[in-house]
Design an enzyme around this catalytic site. Structure first.
Site, PDB file in Angstrom:
ATOM      1  N   GLU A 159      60.402  15.909 110.611  1.00 48.51           N
ATOM      2  CA  GLU A 159      59.908  17.355 110.761  1.00 48.51           C
ATOM      3  C   GLU A 159      59.469  17.574 112.549  1.00 48.51           C
ATOM      4  O   GLU A 159      58.855  18.090 112.599  1.00 48.51           O
ATOM      5  CB  GLU A 159      58.667  17.510 110.081  1.00 48.51           C
ATOM      6  CG  GLU A 159      58.885  17.333 108.692  1.00 48.51           C
ATOM      7  CD  GLU A 159      57.689  18.311 107.873  1.00 48.51           C
ATOM      8  OE1 GLU A 159      56.791  18.553 108.192  1.00 48.51           O
ATOM      9  OE2 GLU A 159      57.940  18.091 106.604  1.00 48.51           O
ATOM     10  N   GLU A 307      60.900  14.595 101.161  1.00 49.70           N
ATOM     11  CA  GLU A 307      59.357  14.953 100.811  1.00 49.70           C
ATOM     12  C   GLU A 307      59.465  16.108  99.913  1.00 49.70           C
ATOM     13  O   GLU A 307      60.152  17.227 100.144  1.00 49.70           O
ATOM     14  CB  GLU A 307      58.876  15.295 101.982  1.00 49.70           C
ATOM     15  CG  GLU A 307      58.096  14.229 102.684  1.00 49.70           C
ATOM     16  CD  GLU A 307      57.149  14.665 103.857  1.00 49.70           C
ATOM     17  OE1 GLU A 307      56.682  15.735 104.062  1.00 49.70           O
ATOM     18  OE2 GLU A 307      57.087  13.660 104.935  1.00 49.70           O
TER      19      GLU A 307
HETATM   20  C1  GCO Z   1      54.678  17.425 106.490  1.00 51.89           C
HETATM   21  C2  GCO Z   1      54.481  15.938 106.812  1.00 51.89           C
HETATM   22  C3  GCO Z   1      53.537  15.286 105.798  1.00 51.89           C
HETATM   23  C4  GCO Z   1      52.371  16.034 105.075  1.00 51.89           C
HETATM   24  C5  GCO Z   1      53.059  16.656 103.872  1.00 51.89           C
HETATM   25  C6  GCO Z   1      52.270  17.694 103.206  1.00 51.89           C
HETATM   26  O1  GCO Z   1      55.682  17.574 105.787  1.00 51.89           O
HETATM   27  O2  GCO Z   1      53.871  17.909 107.162  1.00 51.89           O
HETATM   28  O3  GCO Z   1      55.462  15.051 106.844  1.00 51.89           O
HETATM   29  O4  GCO Z   1      52.766  14.417 106.721  1.00 51.89           O
HETATM   30  O5  GCO Z   1      51.313  15.248 104.785  1.00 51.89           O
HETATM   31  O6  GCO Z   1      54.133  17.596 104.237  1.00 51.89           O
HETATM   32  O7  GCO Z   1      51.732  18.807 104.118  1.00 51.89           O
END
Ligand code: GCO
Length: 395
Positions: A159, A307
Site C-alpha cells: 500500500e 487483503e
Molecule cells: C492496510 C494494511 C494493514 C491493516 C489492514 C486493516 O491495508 O492498512 O495493509 O496493515 O492492518 O488494512 O486496516
C-alpha cells in the site's frame, strides 16, 4: 452444500505484517512514531503478538485452516539495522519462517516493505529522497537472494498509496507531514522503488512471482462530484495501476467504500452500518475494486486479493462480510477476470497502527497478556471454504 466453486488451484491465504505481530520492533520509524507525543497513536505496539518468537504457533494456525498460502512481511529495520549493515541472523530467522511454512504445505507470500522504514533511512529523508530507490532495490536483492528457494510470491511494497497519503498528506503516519505536494513526490519515489525492486527480486529469485499491493476502495461520486471523485481515485489508485505492466500480479486490498461529494470525502451514508474504525460496512468493495483493477490494467496482469476483511468484535458479522465479499468475487471470476487467490486480513487480532489494539481483524483472537491464540468461528468457517475451494453458507 456449496454456494459456488472457485477455480482449480485458487490460492487461499491469510495475512499479517511484521510490525503488527512480531513485537519489539524498536528500530523502525513506526516504533519512534508511537512514542512521539501528539502523533495520535492510541497505544504503542510493544510486544504485539510476540510472533517473533511464536511464529510456529502462527504457522500451525494457518495449517489448521487448510490454507495454501500465508502472507507476512519481513522487517527492513531488523535486516538492515544500520545503513549497509545486513543482519544474517534476521535473514536466517525469516528463512526459518519460510521453511516452517513450506514444511506445513503452505506457500510463503513475503512482503518486503509493510509501512515501516528503518530509523536511519527515515532520518535521511526516507521515501522523499530519490536515493531510497536504490537502497530499497539493494535491500530487496539481499532478501530475495536469501529466500529465493523458499518464497512462494514476493510483494514489493504494501500500500504505497496509503503510506504516501497518510504519512505526507494527512500526517497521521510517520513522518507526520501535511503537504500534498510532498505526498505526490513520495508517490513517485514509491513507483520507482517498486519498479527497481521487481528487477532486483527477479535477478535474485528467478521465477518467484512479484507484484505490489494496493489499497483500493469502491469510489462513488455523490451530487455530481464525478470529476472530483475521478481525480482522487486517479491519485490514489491509477498512478500505481498504470505502473504495474509486466508485473506477475497486482495485489488488490479492499475494505470499504469512499464517497466523494462536491466538498470532498463524505462520511458514512445514512442507514449503512458503521464499523469501529469509522468507515462503512461495505463488502461490495471487493467486486468493485477487482473489476476496476482489471479495467485499468487492461486485463494484462493477473490479480490476487492480498487483503480483505473487517475490524469488528462481532465475529458473526465478520463471517457475513467475508461471505458477501467472496460472493462478489465469484461474480468477477465468472465474468472472466483472472483472480488467482484471496487473502483474509488478518490471521491474528493485532496492532492496527494508529488505532492500537482496538480494531479486531483477526480470524484468531490473541490474549494481550499471555499471547495465547484462540481461533474464532470465522477461522473455522474460512477454513471450510478454503478446504472445499467453494463458498460455504453463513452458519
Ligand atoms: C492496510 C494494511 C494493514 C491493516 C489492514 C486493516 O491495508 O492498512 O495493509 O496493515 O492492518 O488494512 O486496516
Amino acid at each position: 452444500m456449496s454456494e459456488g466453486a472457485f477455480p482449480e488451484g485458487f490460492e487461499w491465504s491469510t495475512a499479517t505484517a511484521a510490525h503488527q505481530i512480531e513485537g519489539g520492533n524498536w528500530n523502525s520509524d513506526w516504533w519512534r512514531w508511537e512514542h512521539t507525543p501528539g502523533s495520535g497513536v492510541v497505544e504503542p505496539s510493544g510486544d504485539a503478538c510476540d510472533s517473533w518468537h511464536r511464529w510456529e504457533e502462527d504457522a500451525d494456525l494457518v495449517a489448521e485452516m487448510g490454507l495454501g498460502a500465508y502472507r507476512f512481511s519481513v522487517e527492513w529495520a531488523r535486516i538492515e539495522p544500520e545503513d549497509g549493515e545486513v543482519s544474517v541472523a534476521a535473514l536466517d530467522h525469516y528463512r526459518r519462517v519460510c521453511e516452517g511454512l513450506r514444511d506445513r504445505g503452505i506457500a510463503p507470500v513475503v512482503t518486503f516493505h509493510h509501512f515501516t522504514t528503518p530509523r536511519w533511512l527515515a532520518d535521511r529523508g526516507g521515501w522523499e529522497d530519490p536515493s531510497t530507490v536504490e537502497r530499497f532495490a539493494t535491500y530487496a536483492h539481499h532478501v530475495a537472494e536469501h529466500l529465493a528457494d523458499v518464497m512462494g510470491r514476493a510483494c514489493t511494497i504494501n500500500e504505497p498509496n496509503i503510506v504516501a497519503s497518510i504519512g505526507w498528506g494527512h500526517g497521521a503516519f510517520p513522518p507526520g507531514v501535511r503537504d500534498w505536494d510532498r505526498a505526490r513526490a513520495v508517490q513517485e519515489v514509491f513507483v520507482d522503488a517498486h519498479r527497481a525492486a521487481v528487477e532486483s527480486i527477479r535477478a535474485a529469485a528467478p521465477g518467484v512471482p512479484v507484484g505490489l499491493t494496493l489499497s483500493m476502495a469502491d469510489y462513488q461520486a455523490v451530487d455530481g462530484a464525478e470529476e472530483k471523485m475521478a481525480r482522487r481515485r486517479r491519485a490514489m489508485e491509477d498512478v500505481y495501476l498504470e505502473a504495474v505492466d509486466g508485473d506477475d500480479f497486482v495485489g488488490v486490498q479492499a475494505y470499504t467504500r469512499e464517497r466523494i461529494g462536491p466538498g470532498g470525502q463524505l462520511g458514512p451514508e445514512e442507514g449503512v452500518p458503521v464499523l469501529p474504525m469509522g468507515y462503512e460496512y461495505w463488502p461490495q468493495c471487493l467486486e468493485a475494486t477487482v473489476r476496476r483493477a482489471w479495467e485499468v490494467t487492461g486485463g494484462r496482469v493477473p490479480l490476487l486479493v492480498t487483503e480483505n476483511g473487517i475490524g469488528t468484535d462481532d465475529d458473526a458479522q465478520r463471517i457475513e462480510y467475508l461471505h458477501a465479499a467472496l460472493t462478489g468475487l465469484l461474480r468477477t471470476i465468472a465474468d472472466g477476470i483472472d483472480v488467482r487467490g484471496y487473502t483474509c486480513w488478518s490471521l491474528l487480532d493485532n496492532f492496527e497502527w494508529a488505532y492500537g489494539y482496538g480494531p479486531r481483524f483477526g480470524l484468531v483472537e490473541v490474549d494481550r497478556r499471555t499471547f495465547e491464540r484462540r481461533p474464532k468461528a470465522s477461522a473455522r468457517w474460512f477454513g471450510s471454504v478454503a478446504r472445499s475451494n467453494a463458498l460455504a453458507p453463513v452458519p
